[in-house]
Design a protein around this motif. Structure first.
Motif, PDB file in Angstrom:
ATOM      1  N   ALA A   6       0.833  -1.207   0.000  1.00 16.49           N
ATOM      2  CA  ALA A   6       0.000   0.000   0.000  1.00 16.49           C
ATOM      3  C   ALA A   6       0.869   1.259   0.000  1.00 16.49           C
ATOM      4  N   SER A   7       1.960   1.228   0.741  1.00 21.73           N
ATOM      5  CA  SER A   7       2.861   2.366   0.783  1.00 21.73           C
ATOM      6  C   SER A   7       3.563   2.560  -0.564  1.00 21.73           C
ATOM      7  N   LEU A   8       3.958   1.477  -1.198  1.00 24.17           N
ATOM      8  CA  LEU A   8       4.591   1.575  -2.516  1.00 24.17           C
ATOM      9  C   LEU A   8       3.620   2.166  -3.535  1.00 24.17           C
ATOM     10  N   ILE A   9       2.355   1.735  -3.473  1.00 24.52           N
ATOM     11  CA  ILE A   9       1.338   2.267  -4.381  1.00 24.52           C
ATOM     12  C   ILE A   9       1.157   3.766  -4.127  1.00 24.52           C
ATOM     13  N   ALA A  10       1.063   4.149  -2.863  1.00 26.83           N
ATOM     14  CA  ALA A  10       0.883   5.558  -2.520  1.00 26.83           C
ATOM     15  C   ALA A  10       2.063   6.393  -3.014  1.00 26.83           C
ATOM     16  N   GLN A  11       3.268   5.862  -2.908  1.00 26.40           N
ATOM     17  CA  GLN A  11       4.443   6.581  -3.412  1.00 26.40           C
ATOM     18  C   GLN A  11       4.320   6.818  -4.913  1.00 26.40           C
ATOM     19  N   ALA A  12       3.879   5.792  -5.638  1.00 30.09           N
ATOM     20  CA  ALA A  12       3.731   5.915  -7.089  1.00 30.09           C
ATOM     21  C   ALA A  12       2.677   6.965  -7.444  1.00 30.09           C
ATOM     22  N   ASP A  18      -0.867  14.933 -11.153  1.00 34.28           N
ATOM     23  CA  ASP A  18      -2.321  14.921 -10.980  1.00 34.28           C
ATOM     24  C   ASP A  18      -2.810  13.853 -10.006  1.00 34.28           C
ATOM     25  N   LYS A  19      -1.871  13.167  -9.366  1.00 36.70           N
ATOM     26  CA  LYS A  19      -2.189  12.141  -8.349  1.00 36.70           C
ATOM     27  C   LYS A  19      -3.015  10.989  -8.916  1.00 36.70           C
ATOM     28  N   LYS A  20      -2.775  10.675 -10.196  1.00 37.07           N
ATOM     29  CA  LYS A  20      -3.392   9.531 -10.848  1.00 37.07           C
ATOM     30  C   LYS A  20      -2.304   8.779 -11.587  1.00 37.07           C
ATOM     31  N   VAL A  21      -2.423   7.449 -11.591  1.00 40.18           N
ATOM     32  CA  VAL A  21      -1.435   6.638 -12.306  1.00 40.18           C
ATOM     33  C   VAL A  21      -2.100   5.323 -12.719  1.00 40.18           C
ATOM     34  N   THR A  22      -1.676   4.787 -13.840  1.00 43.80           N
ATOM     35  CA  THR A  22      -2.200   3.504 -14.299  1.00 43.80           C
ATOM     36  C   THR A  22      -1.548   2.369 -13.530  1.00 43.80           C
ATOM     37  N   LEU A  23      -2.112   1.198 -13.651  1.00 46.62           N
ATOM     38  CA  LEU A  23      -1.523   0.020 -13.010  1.00 46.62           C
ATOM     39  C   LEU A  23      -0.101  -0.197 -13.524  1.00 46.62           C
ATOM     40  N   ILE A  26       2.246   2.159 -11.943  1.00 45.05           N
ATOM     41  CA  ILE A  26       2.620   1.749 -10.583  1.00 45.05           C
ATOM     42  C   ILE A  26       3.746   0.723 -10.646  1.00 45.05           C
ATOM     43  N   TYR A  27       3.576  -0.281 -11.506  1.00 45.18           N
ATOM     44  CA  TYR A  27       4.631  -1.299 -11.663  1.00 45.18           C
ATOM     45  C   TYR A  27       5.957  -0.647 -12.051  1.00 45.18           C
ATOM     46  N   THR A  28       5.900   0.248 -13.020  1.00 43.94           N
ATOM     47  CA  THR A  28       7.117   0.904 -13.516  1.00 43.94           C
ATOM     48  C   THR A  28       7.780   1.727 -12.419  1.00 43.94           C
ATOM     49  N   PHE A  29       6.983   2.488 -11.678  1.00 48.13           N
ATOM     50  CA  PHE A  29       7.535   3.290 -10.588  1.00 48.13           C
ATOM     51  C   PHE A  29       8.249   2.400  -9.580  1.00 48.13           C
ATOM     52  N   ILE A  30       7.605   1.333  -9.182  1.00 46.45           N
ATOM     53  CA  ILE A  30       8.177   0.446  -8.173  1.00 46.45           C
ATOM     54  C   ILE A  30       9.483  -0.172  -8.682  1.00 46.45           C
ATOM     55  N   MET A  31       9.488  -0.648  -9.919  1.00 45.92           N
ATOM     56  CA  MET A  31      10.713  -1.258 -10.461  1.00 45.92           C
ATOM     57  C   MET A  31      11.824  -0.240 -10.640  1.00 45.92           C
ATOM     58  N   PRO A  35      14.986  -1.558  -7.228  1.00 46.13           N
ATOM     59  CA  PRO A  35      15.498  -2.551  -8.181  1.00 46.13           C
ATOM     60  C   PRO A  35      15.247  -4.001  -7.782  1.00 46.13           C
ATOM     61  N   TYR A  36      15.009  -4.263  -6.519  1.00 46.55           N
ATOM     62  CA  TYR A  36      14.687  -5.620  -6.082  1.00 46.55           C
ATOM     63  C   TYR A  36      13.556  -6.196  -6.928  1.00 46.55           C
ATOM     64  N   TYR A  37      12.559  -5.363  -7.233  1.00 46.20           N
ATOM     65  CA  TYR A  37      11.377  -5.842  -7.947  1.00 46.20           C
ATOM     66  C   TYR A  37      11.625  -6.088  -9.433  1.00 46.20           C
ATOM     67  N   GLN A  38      12.754  -5.626  -9.954  1.00 44.68           N
ATOM     68  CA  GLN A  38      13.095  -5.916 -11.345  1.00 44.68           C
ATOM     69  C   GLN A  38      13.410  -7.393 -11.528  1.00 44.68           C
ATOM     70  N   HIS A  39      13.919  -8.017 -10.476  1.00 44.05           N
ATOM     71  CA  HIS A  39      14.351  -9.413 -10.560  1.00 44.05           C
ATOM     72  C   HIS A  39      13.464 -10.363  -9.769  1.00 44.05           C
ATOM     73  N   ALA A  40      12.501  -9.824  -9.044  1.00 45.40           N
ATOM     74  CA  ALA A  40      11.620 -10.659  -8.220  1.00 45.40           C
ATOM     75  C   ALA A  40      10.594 -11.364  -9.106  1.00 45.40           C
ATOM     76  N   GLN A  41      10.067 -12.465  -8.606  1.00 46.66           N
ATOM     77  CA  GLN A  41       8.992 -13.160  -9.312  1.00 46.66           C
ATOM     78  C   GLN A  41       7.807 -12.209  -9.477  1.00 46.66           C
ATOM     79  N   ASN A  42       6.932 -12.506 -10.415  1.00 44.18           N
ATOM     80  CA  ASN A  42       5.808 -11.617 -10.704  1.00 44.18           C
ATOM     81  C   ASN A  42       4.707 -11.658  -9.645  1.00 44.18           C
ATOM     82  N   GLY A  43       4.848 -12.417  -8.595  1.00 39.24           N
ATOM     83  CA  GLY A  43       3.835 -12.482  -7.550  1.00 39.24           C
ATOM     84  C   GLY A  43       3.585 -11.147  -6.879  1.00 39.24           C
TER      85      GLY A  43
END
Length: 71
Positions: A6-12, A18-23, A26-31, A35-43
């Protein structure tokens, strides 16, 4: 990262003007920022979707008619 999904989503979301972002945004922001999420499983992406659908802090907003996608 020691942040909840939830915190990662809020950061994105808060990183946009405009405080709006697509799904995918969100993935792109987090990765890009964790960088951990670049190599993590898609779960983790399933966990992001789960948090978006169940956490009342996040609201789905319809896209403009000239934007592709669902919401």
């Amino acid at each position: 990262p020691t942040y909840s999904y939830a915190s990662l989503i809020a950061q994105a979301i808060n990183a946009t003007d405009d405080k709006k972002v697509t799904l995918n945004g969100i993935y792109t922001f987090i990765m890009d920022h964790y960088p951990y999420y670049q190599h993590a499983q898609n779960g983790w992406q399933n966990s992001i979707r789960h948090n978006l659908s169940l956490n009342k802090a996040f609201v789905r907003v319809q896209r403009a008619s000239n934007e592709p996608g669902r919401g």
